[in-house]
Design an enzyme around this catalytic site. Structure first.
Site, PDB file in Angstrom:
ATOM      1  N   ALA A   9       0.803  -1.233   0.000  1.00  0.00           N
ATOM      2  CA  ALA A   9       0.000   0.000   0.000  1.00  0.00           C
ATOM      3  C   ALA A   9       0.830   1.274   0.000  1.00  0.00           C
ATOM      4  CB  ALA A   9      -0.937  -0.011   1.207  1.00  0.00           C
ATOM      5  N   GLY A  11       3.688   1.517  -1.684  1.00  0.00           N
ATOM      6  CA  GLY A  11       4.502   1.517  -2.902  1.00  0.00           C
ATOM      7  C   GLY A  11       3.947   2.452  -3.970  1.00  0.00           C
ATOM      8  N   ARG A  32      -4.523  -1.211   4.694  1.00  0.00           N
ATOM      9  CA  ARG A  32      -3.318  -0.896   3.912  1.00  0.00           C
ATOM     10  C   ARG A  32      -2.180  -1.670   4.570  1.00  0.00           C
ATOM     11  NH1 ARG A  32      -3.737   4.786   1.705  1.00  0.00           N
ATOM     12  NH2 ARG A  32      -5.775   5.549   2.384  1.00  0.00           N
ATOM     13  N   GLY A  76      -0.911  -7.590  -9.411  1.00  0.00           N
ATOM     14  CA  GLY A  76      -0.125  -6.928 -10.445  1.00  0.00           C
ATOM     15  C   GLY A  76       1.346  -7.259 -10.352  1.00  0.00           C
ATOM     16  N   THR A  77       1.764  -7.754  -9.211  1.00  0.00           N
ATOM     17  CA  THR A  77       3.184  -8.066  -8.998  1.00  0.00           C
ATOM     18  C   THR A  77       3.665  -9.045 -10.067  1.00  0.00           C
ATOM     19  OG1 THR A  77       2.810  -7.765  -6.648  1.00  0.00           O
ATOM     20  CG2 THR A  77       4.852  -8.881  -7.284  1.00  0.00           C
ATOM     21  N   PHE A 106      -2.137  -3.961 -16.002  1.00  0.00           N
ATOM     22  CA  PHE A 106      -3.528  -3.569 -15.780  1.00  0.00           C
ATOM     23  C   PHE A 106      -3.956  -2.382 -16.631  1.00  0.00           C
ATOM     24  CE2 PHE A 106      -3.232  -6.210 -11.995  1.00  0.00           C
ATOM     25  CZ  PHE A 106      -4.496  -6.769 -11.949  1.00  0.00           C
ATOM     26  N   HIS A 133      11.562   1.091 -18.940  1.00  0.00           N
ATOM     27  CA  HIS A 133      10.991   1.322 -17.606  1.00  0.00           C
ATOM     28  C   HIS A 133      11.905   2.206 -16.756  1.00  0.00           C
ATOM     29  CE1 HIS A 133       8.304  -2.060 -18.533  1.00  0.00           C
ATOM     30  NE2 HIS A 133       7.543  -1.619 -17.540  1.00  0.00           N
ATOM     31  N   LYS A 137      12.988  -0.616 -11.153  1.00  0.00           N
ATOM     32  CA  LYS A 137      12.299  -1.888 -11.408  1.00  0.00           C
ATOM     33  C   LYS A 137      13.224  -3.069 -11.128  1.00  0.00           C
ATOM     34  CE  LYS A 137       9.520  -4.189 -14.957  1.00  0.00           C
ATOM     35  NZ  LYS A 137       8.589  -4.656 -13.930  1.00  0.00           N
ATOM     36  N   GLY A 143       7.248  -8.095 -16.995  1.00  0.00           N
ATOM     37  CA  GLY A 143       6.217  -9.113 -17.134  1.00  0.00           C
ATOM     38  C   GLY A 143       5.404  -8.906 -18.400  1.00  0.00           C
ATOM     39  N   THR A 144       5.158  -7.654 -18.735  1.00  0.00           N
ATOM     40  CA  THR A 144       4.394  -7.342 -19.949  1.00  0.00           C
ATOM     41  C   THR A 144       5.134  -7.817 -21.198  1.00  0.00           C
ATOM     42  OG1 THR A 144       3.547  -5.393 -18.819  1.00  0.00           O
ATOM     43  CG2 THR A 144       3.260  -5.469 -21.205  1.00  0.00           C
TER      44      THR A 144
HETATM   45  N1  NDP Z   1       0.601  -5.532 -13.495  1.00  0.00           N
HETATM   46  C1  NDP Z   1       0.739  -4.200 -13.596  1.00  0.00           C
HETATM   47  O1  NDP Z   1      -0.073  -3.517 -14.248  1.00  0.00           O
HETATM   48  C2  NDP Z   1       1.867  -3.540 -12.897  1.00  0.00           C
HETATM   49  C3  NDP Z   1       2.730  -4.289 -12.170  1.00  0.00           C
HETATM   50  N2  NDP Z   1       3.724  -3.703 -11.459  1.00  0.00           N
HETATM   51  C4  NDP Z   1       4.507  -4.586 -10.620  1.00  0.00           C
HETATM   52  O2  NDP Z   1       4.056  -4.420  -9.268  1.00  0.00           O
HETATM   53  C5  NDP Z   1       5.144  -4.612  -8.375  1.00  0.00           C
HETATM   54  C6  NDP Z   1       5.291  -3.378  -7.492  1.00  0.00           C
HETATM   55  O3  NDP Z   1       5.634  -2.260  -8.281  1.00  0.00           O
HETATM   56  P1  NDP Z   1       5.878  -0.804  -7.645  1.00  0.00           P
HETATM   57  O4  NDP Z   1       4.642  -0.323  -6.965  1.00  0.00           O
HETATM   58  O5  NDP Z   1       6.469  -0.011  -8.721  1.00  0.00           O
HETATM   59  O6  NDP Z   1       6.977  -1.162  -6.537  1.00  0.00           O
HETATM   60  P2  NDP Z   1       7.315  -0.405  -5.177  1.00  0.00           P
HETATM   61  O7  NDP Z   1       8.648  -0.918  -4.729  1.00  0.00           O
HETATM   62  O8  NDP Z   1       7.143   1.064  -5.339  1.00  0.00           O
HETATM   63  O9  NDP Z   1       6.194  -0.910  -4.163  1.00  0.00           O
HETATM   64  C7  NDP Z   1       6.170  -2.188  -3.570  1.00  0.00           C
HETATM   65  C8  NDP Z   1       5.724  -1.994  -2.132  1.00  0.00           C
HETATM   66  O10 NDP Z   1       5.518  -3.279  -1.546  1.00  0.00           O
HETATM   67  C9  NDP Z   1       6.139  -3.277  -0.266  1.00  0.00           C
HETATM   68  N3  NDP Z   1       6.388  -4.643   0.189  1.00  0.00           N
HETATM   69  C10 NDP Z   1       7.521  -5.374   0.093  1.00  0.00           C
HETATM   70  N4  NDP Z   1       7.336  -6.582   0.666  1.00  0.00           N
HETATM   71  C11 NDP Z   1       6.068  -6.597   1.130  1.00  0.00           C
HETATM   72  C12 NDP Z   1       5.297  -7.560   1.833  1.00  0.00           C
HETATM   73  N5  NDP Z   1       5.782  -8.780   2.151  1.00  0.00           N
HETATM   74  N6  NDP Z   1       4.018  -7.261   2.161  1.00  0.00           N
HETATM   75  C13 NDP Z   1       3.488  -6.046   1.854  1.00  0.00           C
HETATM   76  N7  NDP Z   1       4.186  -5.078   1.196  1.00  0.00           N
HETATM   77  C14 NDP Z   1       5.460  -5.356   0.832  1.00  0.00           C
HETATM   78  C15 NDP Z   1       7.390  -2.456  -0.478  1.00  0.00           C
HETATM   79  O11 NDP Z   1       7.986  -2.041   0.734  1.00  0.00           O
HETATM   80  P3  NDP Z   1       9.596  -1.785   0.752  1.00  0.00           P
HETATM   81  O12 NDP Z   1       9.846  -0.729  -0.279  1.00  0.00           O
HETATM   82  O13 NDP Z   1       9.842  -1.326   2.152  1.00  0.00           O
HETATM   83  O14 NDP Z   1      10.228  -3.089   0.415  1.00  0.00           O
HETATM   84  C16 NDP Z   1       6.793  -1.291  -1.274  1.00  0.00           C
HETATM   85  O15 NDP Z   1       6.182  -0.337  -0.426  1.00  0.00           O
HETATM   86  C17 NDP Z   1       6.352  -4.927  -9.265  1.00  0.00           C
HETATM   87  O16 NDP Z   1       6.480  -6.334  -9.407  1.00  0.00           O
HETATM   88  C18 NDP Z   1       5.982  -4.307 -10.598  1.00  0.00           C
HETATM   89  O17 NDP Z   1       6.626  -4.894 -11.689  1.00  0.00           O
HETATM   90  C19 NDP Z   1       3.919  -2.354 -11.481  1.00  0.00           C
HETATM   91  C20 NDP Z   1       3.119  -1.559 -12.233  1.00  0.00           C
HETATM   92  C21 NDP Z   1       2.001  -2.090 -12.987  1.00  0.00           C
HETATM   93  O1  LIG Z   2       7.501  -2.360 -12.602  1.00  0.00           O
HETATM   94  C1  LIG Z   2       6.733  -1.641 -13.295  1.00  0.00           C
HETATM   95  O2  LIG Z   2       6.754  -0.405 -13.224  1.00  0.00           O
HETATM   96  C2  LIG Z   2       5.783  -2.304 -14.193  1.00  0.00           C
HETATM   97  N1  LIG Z   2       5.685  -3.601 -14.156  1.00  0.00           N
HETATM   98  C3  LIG Z   2       4.843  -4.411 -14.958  1.00  0.00           C
HETATM   99  C4  LIG Z   2       5.676  -5.271 -15.883  1.00  0.00           C
HETATM  100  O3  LIG Z   2       6.734  -5.761 -15.475  1.00  0.00           O
HETATM  101  O4  LIG Z   2       5.256  -5.513 -17.010  1.00  0.00           O
HETATM  102  C5  LIG Z   2       3.787  -3.603 -15.684  1.00  0.00           C
HETATM  103  C6  LIG Z   2       4.253  -2.270 -16.182  1.00  0.00           C
HETATM  104  O5  LIG Z   2       5.124  -2.474 -17.227  1.00  0.00           O
HETATM  105  C7  LIG Z   2       4.922  -1.473 -15.059  1.00  0.00           C
END
Ligand code: NDP
Ligand SMILES: O=C(O)C1=N[C@H](C(=O)O)C[C@H](O)C1
Length: 248
Positions: A9, A11, A32, A76-77, A106, A133, A137, A143-144
């Site tokens: 939440a 991130g 969150r 989304g991860t 997404f 990107h 990252k 992943g896309t």
């Molecule tokens: N499918 C889609 O459309 C998209 C997918 N993504 C993917 O989503 C993921 C996250 O991206 P993004 O938001 O940029 O990354 P961020 O690093 O900004 O956010 C991830 C958050 O998750 C926290 N976190 C780590 N471990 C845990 C846990 N065990 N439980 C709960 N929270 C945890 C992190 O904390 P801390 O920083 O302290 O480790 C951080 O606050 C990536 O894999 C990315 O590729 C991203 C964008 C779009």
């Molecule tokens: O980490 C990102 O930012 C993103 N991750 C996803 C991916 O790996 O495809 C989706 C998007 O590209 C953003």
């Protein structure tokens, strides 16, 4: 009102998802959760569905907890390969009624980009993918990009296309990118970028470039809300948001 908890939440994407859920009329943000927090908060808050934007290293533990506790998940991860998906299917087989959506992207535009690339693929001899990107990252290629390559390769195979032409016989390691199902994928990381991808298709005397740009992480939230609204009606594992968009 569906009660929703967000994992990750704090991130970059998680923050946007929390905002979108709070602004919606039919979803209620009840928890969150971020790194260091106990997953028990999901149960204590009465969450019916969880959104996970965390990290490939932790997402499987999160999902096992959700499935075991009967909580739907919209994920989304990144980092989902076939063995991980098979593991998930195994957990879900023991939890009838629970739905998990894994979506490599997404953003509606990115889903359409993947669809258009797969449609175009059989008509072109060559295809390569360039994803670009932000430098924070963790995974490469994205992943896309992996998913696009798989879809393009499947479309080519179904059409009976041969391997893409490439006479390279010498070069620096990595110069031709990574290969996913025979499709070359190149990953760029630069400050200033968010999430971008080009699919380059080439044929006799012409090229076609299909490009998508996410300039803001808000681009992911409509798709996440779509997933949240549909997930309870889709028990088991769903891969790809397109399954919920009514694309033919
Ligand atoms: N499918 C889609 O459309 C998209 C997918 N993504 C993917 O989503 C993921 C996250 O991206 P993004 O938001 O940029 O990354 P961020 O690093 O900004 O956010 C991830 C958050 O998750 C926290 N976190 C780590 N471990 C845990 C846990 N065990 N439980 C709960 N929270 C945890 C992190 O904390 P801390 O920083 O302290 O480790 C951080 O606050 C990536 O894999 C990315 O590729 C991203 C964008 C779009
Ligand atoms: O980490 C990102 O930012 C993103 N991750 C996803 C991916 O790996 O495809 C989706 C998007 O590209 C953003």
């Amino acid at each position: 009102m569906t009660r929703v908890a967000v994992l990750g939440a704090l991130g970059k994407v998680g923050r946007e998802v929390c905002r979108a859920v709070e602004e919606s009329d039919d979803l209620e943000l009840v928890a969150r959760v971020d790194a260091g927090d106990s997953l028990d908060a999901l149960v204590e808050s009465g969450a019916q569905a969880v959104v996970d934007f965390t990290h490939p290293d932790v997402v499987m533990d999160n999902l096992r907890f959700c499935v075991e506790h009967g909580i739907h998940a919209v994920v989304g991860t990144t980092g989902f390969d076939d063995p991980r998906l098979d593991t998930l299917r195994g957990w879900l087989a023991d939890a009838p009624g629970v739905g998990v959506l894994i979506a490599p992207n997404f953003s509606i535009g990115a889903v359409l980009m993947m669809r258009f690339a797969a449609q175009a693929a059989p008509f072109y001899e060559s295809v390569e993918i360039v994803e670009l990107h932000h430098p924070d990252k963790a995974d490469a290629p994205s992943g896309t990009a992996r998913r696009t390559a798989q879809l393009v390769a499947a479309a080519r195979a179904e059409a009976g296309s041969g391997p893409v032409p490439d006479a390279t016989s010498t070069g620096l390691e990595g110069a031709r990118g990574a290969e996913v199902d025979g499709v070359h994928v190149h990953a760029v990381r630069s400050r200033g970028l968010v999430a971008h991808q080009e699919v380059l298709l080439g044929g006799l005397g012409e090229t076609l470039t299909i490009r998508h740009d996410s300039m803001d992480r808000a681009s992911f939230t409509p798709g996440v809300l779509t997933g949240l609204r549909a997930i309870a009606d889709h028990p088991g594992l769903t891969v790809g948001l397109e399954e919920f968009l009514g694309l033919d």
